[in-house]
Design an enzyme around this catalytic site. Structure first.
Site, mmCIF file in Angstrom:
data_model
loop_
_atom_site.group_PDB
_atom_site.id
_atom_site.type_symbol
_atom_site.label_atom_id
_atom_site.label_comp_id
_atom_site.label_asym_id
_atom_site.label_seq_id
_atom_site.Cartn_x
_atom_site.Cartn_y
_atom_site.Cartn_z
ATOM 1 N N SER A 36 -11.593 -1.238 -9.087
ATOM 2 C CA SER A 36 -11.921 -2.348 -8.202
ATOM 3 C C SER A 36 -10.805 -3.381 -8.135
ATOM 4 O O SER A 36 -10.848 -4.276 -7.298
ATOM 5 C CB SER A 36 -13.210 -3.029 -8.676
ATOM 6 N N HIS B 113 -11.978 2.977 -3.439
ATOM 7 C CA HIS B 113 -12.851 1.985 -4.071
ATOM 8 C C HIS B 113 -14.205 1.964 -3.375
ATOM 9 O O HIS B 113 -14.373 1.356 -2.321
ATOM 10 C CB HIS B 113 -12.191 0.599 -4.026
ATOM 11 N N GLU C 211 -12.740 1.071 0.287
ATOM 12 C CA GLU C 211 -11.357 0.634 0.455
ATOM 13 C C GLU C 211 -10.441 1.794 0.066
ATOM 14 O O GLU C 211 -10.520 2.306 -1.053
ATOM 15 C CB GLU C 211 -11.067 -0.578 -0.433
ATOM 16 N N ASN D 266 -12.658 -7.813 -3.323
ATOM 17 C CA ASN D 266 -12.743 -8.529 -4.594
ATOM 18 C C ASN D 266 -11.785 -9.711 -4.648
ATOM 19 O O ASN D 266 -12.076 -10.734 -5.278
ATOM 20 C CB ASN D 266 -12.473 -7.582 -5.764
#
Length: 691
Positions: free
Chosen positions: A455, A476, A488, A526
């Site tokens: 992540s 991800h 992602e 994130n």
């Protein structure tokens, strides 16, 4: 045919049923023919919808005009005993209205289209012969509204077949008769639930709820349609009435459903929304005549289509469609490799969820972990997902069995030469991941793609010591992997176009939306989310009632407040991501040591029931954990008194970080960033993250 209403400004409660109107002029008959009409020796008319040079059938002025002309020809031909409407497309019956056309029409043409659609389907309904919709493939929106105007609906049991009215997910309502006819077919409560949620259903679930009358194998559809058409007393659905239309049930449902929706989604109280509008249309229309109900549909649709909110929902839909189905322009001509065999390393929450997701789309998966106990726990999670899928009608029992068979567990070191893709989902530790990739490189083909579900960690670092580093990439997934639509796809400078394109194409085949991002700490979601979460933690330290923060963000439009989201992520995981990003971005992140102190005191969030909330109760929901208060130092004069000020303060963290992501080229466009945040965090589509 009899158009329902001439003047769209007329009061929908005024009676127009005694006024006869001429047929609409057919302005688009010269457009390429989208319909083929065949009449067999038994007098059955087979009307086939087949839009030229397109993989889908959609409704626009041209196709509606052509369809209306075909209906009129059927009406004039007294030798025709029944009408069967079908599609020549392999995966689409009718995909609804042409949204690109709908969203760009000037008001007068939009109004004309709304009236035209209602009138054409009313013309179809008025035919005094059996009308059968023979559904195979997607039958949604205006496609299903047309089917509702038929007497009988039969559907294939194929996995491509989906049925429903998803308009509210686009900020719209069913306005070609769907909000009027569905409640009269299956009852107001069931219709209200389906329309408000914008649900599309699989065939057998559709039959169970009454959306279709029969479900059978595709090879039997034509013969069964003919049998129905030639039966001595075929059912005719002309003057439908359902007991749930009687007062006061619709009025009570309106009050109850609106209250429930506003309580669950507080942002709806201050924003015009399609679900609330749909509640009004369905419940008010149910107690009126069909004509008056159709007029309410028109009026409400005109109000919604011009709002900024609806335009944003439609814009987001097109972005998602493009990202989910097309390769980026610079990769459009790149050759990709089909992936049929994969392995997932790590059977924890993410690993088991990813394995389930891959197997659900036909991939054969090796699920590997270091111990039998870890694998057993992973399979317990997978079988729980299987049971939930069967219970919710997402999959059948046969599909669940087949999915289970496609996952092969192992706790041994086995060759993986035949797997085209390996996804690691082990602990978030860079040395551990590098060691795993070195081991995998010795057990796989040089062309096997090695993907990390990290992540925040560097893909470039993971690829450094791997033979053929071009094959190392980031995929991800978001938790829960089987439900979250975003992945992602993280690239490093050494990746080849073939590896990137293959990864994107495979993620698309899973029904997910890939967003291509460069290898930067935190990637997109994130990275933008962390300043927002830390900002919420820093603010929580200063408030007497920190849970007010979550209330503020729910009213803003987020699906979950930041404090509860931190509980779900886990304080230890969030702290690790914070440390990774702080090493890169330094003091740009909000300063707080509350997470550190909470982790040190044994507070990990939901995983050990020690977070900002106590254990989630199904009826009462998550309850504030007042034990947290002893770790806070609230100010006598809180920095923000209004919830809107709190929301604007926290949203600013996301906006500023999103602008920096765009400036640094973490992903190609502002549209990519917004779509990633909408799909990955539930950022409200009706708001703009970037200018």
């Amino acid at each position: 045919m009899n158009p329902i209403i001439l003047d769209p400004t007329q009061d929908p409660d005024q009676d127009h049923t005694n006024v006869l109107h001429p047929h609409h002029p057919h302005h688009h008959i010269d457009a390429p023919a989208a319909f083929k009409r065949d009449i067999d020796s038994d007098g059955i008319c087979w009307l086939t919808f087949d839009t030229p040079d397109s993989s889908a059938n959609v409704w626009n002025h041209a196709t509606l005009d052509q369809f209306d002309a075909q209906i009129e020809e059927v009406h004039r031909d007294s030798t025709i005993r029944a009408l069967v409407i079908r599609s020549a497309k392999p995966r689409v019956f009718v995909a609804g209205a042409d949204l690109k056309n709908l969203s760009t029409l000037p008001p007068d043409q939009l109004n004309e289209l709304l009236i035209l659609g209602q009138d054409v389907f009313t013309h179809l309904e008025s035919l005094r012969i059996p009308k059968i919709a023979m559904i195979h493939g997607a039958c949604v929106g205006g496609g299903y509204e047309m089917a509702l105007a038929c007497d009988i609906r039969i559907a294939s049991d194929d996995d491509a077949t989906r049925i429903g009215l998803p308009e509210t997910q686009l900020g719209l309502i069913p306005s070609w008769g769907g909000s009027t006819r569905l409640p009269r077919l299956i009852g107001v409560p069931k219709a209200l639930d389906l329309i408000v949620r914008g649900k599309t259903l699989k065939p057998h679930h559709s039959k169970k709820l009454g959306l279709v009358d029969h479900v059978l194998p595709i090879e039997n559809l034509e013969a069964f349609a003919k049998k129905l058409a030639l039966s001595e007393h075929p059912p005719l659905d002309h003057h439908r009435f359902h007991p749930t239309q009687l007062s006061p049930l619709p009025q009570l449902l309106r009050l109850y459903t609106k209250t429930t929706l506003r309580n669950k989604y507080p942002w709806m109280a201050k924003n015009p929304t399609a679900p609330l509008s749909a509640i009004d249309v369905v419940t008010r229309g149910a107690t009126r005549t069909v004509e008056k109900s159709l007029a309410i549909e028109q009026r409400t649709m005109r109000e919604l289509i011009g709002t900024t909110s609806t335009k944003r929902f439609i814009e987001t839909f097109f972005r998602k469609e493009a990202a989910s189905k097309k390769l980026p322009a610079h990769l459009a001509e790149v050759r990709t490799t089909p992936i049929t065999h994969a392995a997932v390393i790590g059977s924890g929450v993410m690993g088991s969820g990813i394995a389930y997701t891959l197997a659900s789309r036909g991939t054969r998966v090796v699920l590997a972990d270091t111990t039998p106990d870890a694998l057993a726990n992973g399979f317990t999670r997978i079988r729980k997902l299987l049971r939930g899928g069967v219970k919710s009608h997402a999959i059948t029992r046969v599909q669940a069995r087949d999915l289970d068979d496609r996952i092969q567990p192992t706790h041994e070191t086995v060759p993986l030469q035949h797997q085209q893709l390996i996804i690691e989902a082990i602990v978030e530790n860079l040395p551990a991941k590098k060691a795993l990739f070195a081991d995998l490189a010795s057990r796989t083909s040089p062309t096997t793609i090695l993907a990390s579900n990290t992540s925040a960690l560097s893909i470039t670092e993971m690829a450094k010591d791997v033979p053929h580093p071009e094959r190392v990439i980031g995929l991800h997934f978001f938790n829960p992997a089987h439900l979250m639509p975003l992945v992602e796809v993280v690239t490093h400078p050494g990746n080849t176009p073939e590896v990137i394109a293959t990864a994107i194409k495979y993620i698309q085949s899973l029904g997910k939306t890939p967003i291509l991002v460069n290898d930067r700490p935190g990637f997109v979601v994130n990275r933008i989310l962390m300043p927002y979460l830390l900002g919420a933690v820093a603010l929580a330290e200063q408030l007497h009632d920190p849970w007010e923060i979550d209330d503020a963000m729910l009213e803003f439009g987020m699906p979950m407040g930041p404090l509860r989201l931190l509980d779900e992520i886990g304080f230890d995981v969030a702290l690790h991501v914070e440390q990774t990003l702080r090493a890169e971005h330094g003091n740009r992140l909000p300063t707080t040591n509350l997470l550190q102190r909470l982790v040190e005191s044994g507070h990990l969030g939901a995983k050990n029931h020690k977070g900002f909330y106590r254990a989630h109760h199904e009826k009462s929901g998550p309850q504030p954990n007042t034990d947290i208060l002893k770790y806070l130092t609230p100010k006598s004069y809180p920095p923000y008194k209004e919830k809107s000020d709190i929301a604007n303060h926290l949203n600013q963290f996301m906006q500023e970080e999103a602008a920096l992501c765009l400036e640094e080229g973490v992903t190609a466009t502002a549209a990519n960033i917004e779509l990633a945040m909408i799909l990955g965090t539930g950022y409200p589509p009706f708001r703009r993250l970037l200018p």
